[in-house]
Scaffold this motif. Structure first.
Motif, PDB file in Angstrom:
ATOM      1  N   GLN A 143       9.585  10.604 -40.811  1.00 28.68           N
ATOM      2  CA  GLN A 143      10.287   9.792 -41.861  1.00 28.68           C
ATOM      3  C   GLN A 143       9.296   8.946 -42.450  1.00 28.68           C
ATOM      4  OE1 GLN A 143      13.564   7.902 -39.534  1.00 28.68           O
ATOM      5  NE2 GLN A 143      14.489   9.797 -38.943  1.00 28.68           N
ATOM      6  N   VAL A 144       8.662   8.132 -41.866  1.00 29.78           N
ATOM      7  CA  VAL A 144       7.688   6.965 -42.359  1.00 29.78           C
ATOM      8  C   VAL A 144       6.116   7.270 -42.402  1.00 29.78           C
ATOM      9  CG1 VAL A 144       9.600   5.382 -41.982  1.00 29.78           C
ATOM     10  CG2 VAL A 144       7.743   6.019 -40.334  1.00 29.78           C
ATOM     11  N   GLY A 145       5.757   8.460 -41.867  1.00 25.45           N
ATOM     12  CA  GLY A 145       4.296   8.308 -41.569  1.00 25.45           C
ATOM     13  C   GLY A 145       3.845   8.973 -43.143  1.00 25.45           C
ATOM     14  N   PRO A 146       2.608   8.998 -43.091  1.00 27.18           N
ATOM     15  CA  PRO A 146       1.733   9.504 -44.304  1.00 27.18           C
ATOM     16  C   PRO A 146       2.103  10.805 -44.688  1.00 27.18           C
ATOM     17  CG  PRO A 146       0.094   9.024 -42.627  1.00 27.18           C
ATOM     18  CD  PRO A 146       1.513   8.567 -41.898  1.00 27.18           C
ATOM     19  N   PRO A 147       1.651  11.398 -45.729  1.00 28.63           N
ATOM     20  CA  PRO A 147       2.008  12.761 -46.056  1.00 28.63           C
ATOM     21  C   PRO A 147       1.491  13.808 -45.099  1.00 28.63           C
ATOM     22  CG  PRO A 147       1.502  11.904 -47.977  1.00 28.63           C
ATOM     23  CD  PRO A 147       1.310  10.901 -46.861  1.00 28.63           C
ATOM     24  N   ALA A 148       0.328  13.703 -44.389  1.00 27.30           N
ATOM     25  CA  ALA A 148      -0.237  14.668 -43.395  1.00 27.30           C
ATOM     26  C   ALA A 148       0.681  14.444 -42.277  1.00 27.30           C
ATOM     27  CB  ALA A 148      -1.552  14.539 -43.387  1.00 27.30           C
ATOM     28  N   SER A 149       0.890  13.427 -41.791  1.00 33.02           N
ATOM     29  CA  SER A 149       1.754  13.269 -40.631  1.00 33.02           C
ATOM     30  C   SER A 149       3.065  13.517 -40.632  1.00 33.02           C
ATOM     31  CB  SER A 149       1.693  11.649 -40.245  1.00 33.02           C
ATOM     32  OG  SER A 149       0.492  11.435 -39.783  1.00 33.02           O
ATOM     33  N   ARG A 150       3.613  13.684 -41.836  1.00 36.26           N
ATOM     34  CA  ARG A 150       5.090  13.895 -42.012  1.00 36.26           C
ATOM     35  C   ARG A 150       5.100  15.456 -41.886  1.00 36.26           C
ATOM     36  NH1 ARG A 150       5.376  10.047 -46.209  1.00 36.26           N
ATOM     37  NH2 ARG A 150       5.164  11.734 -47.827  1.00 36.26           N
ATOM     38  N   ALA A 151       4.304  16.209 -42.420  1.00 37.54           N
ATOM     39  CA  ALA A 151       4.006  17.572 -42.628  1.00 37.54           C
ATOM     40  C   ALA A 151       4.023  18.200 -40.985  1.00 37.54           C
ATOM     41  CB  ALA A 151       2.941  18.154 -43.448  1.00 37.54           C
ATOM     42  N   LYS A 152       3.087  17.387 -40.452  1.00 36.61           N
ATOM     43  CA  LYS A 152       2.647  18.126 -38.982  1.00 36.61           C
ATOM     44  C   LYS A 152       3.939  17.738 -38.162  1.00 36.61           C
ATOM     45  CE  LYS A 152       0.437  15.152 -36.326  1.00 36.61           C
ATOM     46  NZ  LYS A 152      -0.776  14.453 -35.587  1.00 36.61           N
ATOM     47  N   ALA A 153       4.690  16.551 -38.420  1.00 39.42           N
ATOM     48  CA  ALA A 153       5.911  15.971 -37.614  1.00 39.42           C
ATOM     49  C   ALA A 153       7.040  17.314 -38.003  1.00 39.42           C
ATOM     50  CB  ALA A 153       6.176  14.503 -37.886  1.00 39.42           C
ATOM     51  N   THR A 154       7.149  17.569 -39.173  1.00 40.33           N
ATOM     52  CA  THR A 154       8.166  18.345 -39.523  1.00 40.33           C
ATOM     53  C   THR A 154       8.195  19.619 -38.862  1.00 40.33           C
ATOM     54  OG1 THR A 154       8.497  17.448 -41.773  1.00 40.33           O
ATOM     55  CG2 THR A 154       9.533  19.756 -41.660  1.00 40.33           C
ATOM     56  N   ALA A 155       6.776  20.395 -38.840  1.00 45.49           N
ATOM     57  CA  ALA A 155       6.757  21.375 -38.201  1.00 45.49           C
ATOM     58  C   ALA A 155       6.696  21.462 -36.914  1.00 45.49           C
ATOM     59  CB  ALA A 155       5.196  21.982 -38.465  1.00 45.49           C
ATOM     60  N   VAL A 156       6.504  20.477 -36.130  1.00 47.91           N
ATOM     61  CA  VAL A 156       6.650  20.232 -34.776  1.00 47.91           C
ATOM     62  C   VAL A 156       8.202  20.051 -34.284  1.00 47.91           C
ATOM     63  CG1 VAL A 156       6.473  18.701 -32.714  1.00 47.91           C
ATOM     64  CG2 VAL A 156       4.517  19.228 -34.114  1.00 47.91           C
ATOM     65  N   LEU A 157       9.116  19.535 -35.320  1.00 43.85           N
ATOM     66  CA  LEU A 157      10.286  19.293 -35.256  1.00 43.85           C
ATOM     67  C   LEU A 157      10.985  20.546 -35.267  1.00 43.85           C
ATOM     68  CD1 LEU A 157      11.121  15.860 -36.760  1.00 43.85           C
ATOM     69  CD2 LEU A 157      11.522  16.588 -34.411  1.00 43.85           C
ATOM     70  N   GLN A 158      10.568  21.510 -36.162  1.00 47.97           N
ATOM     71  CA  GLN A 158      11.115  22.728 -36.260  1.00 47.97           C
ATOM     72  C   GLN A 158      11.076  23.663 -34.851  1.00 47.97           C
ATOM     73  OE1 GLN A 158       9.162  24.120 -39.989  1.00 47.97           O
ATOM     74  NE2 GLN A 158      10.687  23.444 -41.237  1.00 47.97           N
ATOM     75  N   GLN A 159      10.060  23.593 -34.570  1.00 44.50           N
ATOM     76  CA  GLN A 159       9.638  24.369 -33.216  1.00 44.50           C
ATOM     77  C   GLN A 159      10.097  23.989 -31.774  1.00 44.50           C
ATOM     78  OE1 GLN A 159       5.300  25.994 -33.037  1.00 44.50           O
ATOM     79  NE2 GLN A 159       5.057  24.469 -34.776  1.00 44.50           N
ATOM     80  N   CYS A 160       9.772  22.433 -31.643  1.00 42.55           N
ATOM     81  CA  CYS A 160      10.229  22.128 -30.263  1.00 42.55           C
ATOM     82  C   CYS A 160      11.717  22.129 -29.952  1.00 42.55           C
ATOM     83  CB  CYS A 160       9.656  20.700 -30.087  1.00 42.55           C
ATOM     84  SG  CYS A 160       7.817  20.733 -30.194  1.00 42.55           S
ATOM     85  N   PRO A 161      12.674  21.365 -30.684  1.00 38.59           N
ATOM     86  CA  PRO A 161      13.942  21.469 -30.100  1.00 38.59           C
ATOM     87  C   PRO A 161      14.611  22.381 -29.871  1.00 38.59           C
ATOM     88  CG  PRO A 161      13.635  19.963 -32.104  1.00 38.59           C
ATOM     89  CD  PRO A 161      12.611  20.751 -31.947  1.00 38.59           C
ATOM     90  N   PRO A 162      14.639  23.743 -30.578  1.00 41.26           N
ATOM     91  CA  PRO A 162      15.069  25.053 -29.828  1.00 41.26           C
ATOM     92  C   PRO A 162      14.595  25.443 -28.485  1.00 41.26           C
ATOM     93  CG  PRO A 162      14.701  25.399 -32.312  1.00 41.26           C
ATOM     94  CD  PRO A 162      13.977  23.929 -31.910  1.00 41.26           C
ATOM     95  N   LEU A 163      13.167  25.381 -28.279  1.00 43.02           N
ATOM     96  CA  LEU A 163      12.628  25.676 -27.172  1.00 43.02           C
ATOM     97  C   LEU A 163      13.071  24.798 -26.109  1.00 43.02           C
ATOM     98  CD1 LEU A 163       8.858  26.172 -28.607  1.00 43.02           C
ATOM     99  CD2 LEU A 163      10.455  28.038 -27.862  1.00 43.02           C
ATOM    100  N   TYR A 164      13.200  23.466 -26.378  1.00 43.37           N
ATOM    101  CA  TYR A 164      13.815  22.582 -25.274  1.00 43.37           C
ATOM    102  C   TYR A 164      14.944  22.878 -25.131  1.00 43.37           C
ATOM    103  CZ  TYR A 164      15.568  18.094 -23.398  1.00 43.37           C
ATOM    104  OH  TYR A 164      16.287  17.391 -22.907  1.00 43.37           O
ATOM    105  N   GLU A 165      15.761  23.169 -25.789  1.00 45.00           N
ATOM    106  CA  GLU A 165      17.307  23.741 -25.562  1.00 45.00           C
ATOM    107  C   GLU A 165      17.296  24.991 -24.632  1.00 45.00           C
ATOM    108  OE1 GLU A 165      20.019  21.840 -25.686  1.00 45.00           O
ATOM    109  OE2 GLU A 165      19.059  20.012 -26.767  1.00 45.00           O
TER     110      GLU A 165
END
Length: 468
Positions: A143-165
């Motif tokens: 949400q509030v990180g620099p562009p590179a961090s936002r891109a990294k975080a978005t990729a992690v958020l796409q992968q991790c929650p389904p695997l967690y569930e």
């Protein structure tokens, strides 16, 4: 929800060993029903006797017949209870492994956040907990990180929650599957126990009677051909008896057998290991020399416990030439006596993280706790005299060969191959058993690589005729 720590007991469980226990109960019940009880029934027809004591004799025969019926009934009921539990336990264990595989994927997906402490970014044994810690950080980055961090975080958020569930669902399913089966099995076992006649005997006294009675030994030899006397593929070793004193019955039996065969310890020290780093061919020579020197002990132990001798040769080939025995002794002493702060400073916390009984000892590296389990001790409550006796036997090459082979026989059962004749095991099955010895409950993570290593060791043992 269930975390890995909540269902680790299922991961560590061995359904195949429970299955072998059920088959042992069935075998014993069959022995009583098909061999012993009919012989008791036939006694009256074989004895022509009239006298004052005949009535008492007939009464005792009837009592024995009834006693055996209750004994067989209780044991068979226990077998039925375990037979109902085994497939559910196996299903739960497979589900845990599936969940563990998914959690490994979750661990990988969290790796972009390498600035976290290592155990968090790697996920440790329970990536679910770490994702719960990490998720708010990732969401803030998105949400509030620099562009590179936002891109990294978005990729992690796409992968991790389904695997967690998915991992959470699998762990929950495994927990419920095993719990429901156990809740049904435990009362059934209790009821089976209550069916058994209340007949008690001193196990140490019974062992003395069976080992010092030539007539009884003759009866044992005569009965050896009965299919109900022993399960196939299990060797000739006597049944285990729980240890009470310093020397367990299993250890006393091993020491007696080891004393009958030639061989012994071929020592090495740190100077040898340093030289082998430069000249590995010398280490290979020691490995082969050690196996040949102790071949009679290896073959005798293999026959006793229903394990292929060349498998034990391959296990020995892998383990021989590691840390010297003197180093094993020092590691145990440090873990046993040093305070944790000193261990942390000396060994970076690695030694401090393990209890003394996790120390591997002897030429064929084996943890003290594993040896204790194998020998019939309560590994969680070892007395000092018991630990001393175990460590003494780990220092003796011949005795350790027998202990390690007995442990490998347990692993053969755990792998589901316990009732297979040792000569009929495939190379793939042999490799699996060997990797189980080396890597313990996490053997599946190492099977592909270490399996090939052990197959190579098998070829060296066989082609070099090291056991001939």
């Amino acid at each position: 929800m269930a975390y890995f720590a909540d269902i680790k007991h299922i991961f560590l469980a061995e359904p195949n060993m429970v299955d072998v226990n059920a088959k042992e109960y069935e075998r014993f019940a069959g022995l009583v029903e098909n061999t012993v009880r009919p012989e008791i029934t036939a006694i009256n027809g074989k004895i022509d006797w009239a006298g004052a004591s005949r009535e008492a004799f007939d009464s005792r025969v009837t009592e024995a017949h009834t006693f055996l019926g209750h004994l067989a009934g209780g044991v068979r009921a226990a077998a039925n209870a375990l037979n109902a539990y085994v497939p559910k336990l196996a299903d739960a264990k497979r589900t845990v492994q599936d969940g563990r595989n998914v959690s490994h994927e979750l661990r990988k997906a969290m790796r972009p956040y390498r600035w976290l402490p290592r155990d968090v970014s790697d996920g440790g044994e329970d990536p679910l907990r770490y994702w719960e810690t990490l998720r708010p950080v990732v969401e803030a980055d998105a949400q509030v990180g620099p562009p590179a961090s936002r891109a990294k975080a978005t990729a992690v958020l796409q992968q991790c929650p389904p695997l967690y569930e998915k991992a959470k669902q699998l762990f929950d399913t495994a927990k419920q599957t095993e719990k429901q089966a156990r809740v049904a099995c435990a009362p059934a076992l209790r009821k089976a126990y209550e069916l058994l006649p209340d007949y008690r005997v001193d196990s140490a006294l019974s062992t003395s009677v069976t080992t010092n009675n030539p007539q009884l030994a003759g009866e044992v030899a005569e009965a050896a051909g009965d299919p109900h006397v022993r399960l196939p593929g299990t060797g000739t070793a006597p049944a285990d008896v729980t240890a009470t004193g310093a020397v367990s019955p299993a250890l006393a039996d091993i020491r007696a057998d080891a004393a009958r065969v030639p061989g012994g310890h071929l020592p090495w020290d740190w100077d040898d290991t340093k030289r082998w780093e430069q000249q590995p061919g010398e280490l290979d020579q020691l490995k082969q020399q050690w196996i040949t020197h102790n071949k009679e002990a290896i073959k005798a132990a293999a026959e006793k416990y229903g394990v292929p001798a060349d498998l034990m040769g391959a296990v020995a080939y892998e383990e021989i030439g590691g840390s010297p025995l003197s180093y094993d002794e020092k590691v145990f002493s440090r873990r046993d006596t040093w305070p944790s702060w000193l261990l942390d400073a000396y060994d970076g916390g690695r030694a401090a993280s393990l209890p003394p009984d996790y120390t591997s000892m002897g030429a064929i590296d084996m943890q003290i706790r594993r040896a204790a389990d194998t020998l019939g001790y309560d590994a969680a409550a070892l007395t000092e005299p018991q630990r001393t006796e175990i460590m003494n036997s780990m220092r003796d090459a011949r005795e350790q060969i027998f202990i390690a082979t007995k442990h490998v026989a347990d692993l053969k059962q755990a792998a589901g191959y316990g009732l297979i004749d040792p000569t009929a095991l495939t190379n793939a099955q042999l490799a699996e058993i060997a990797v189980r010895y080396s890597k313990g409950p996490y053997w599946q993570d190492y099977l592909s690589g270490m399996g090939s290593v052990y197959l190579n060791h098998l070829n060296i043992v066989r082609n070099g005729r090291l056991l001939d």
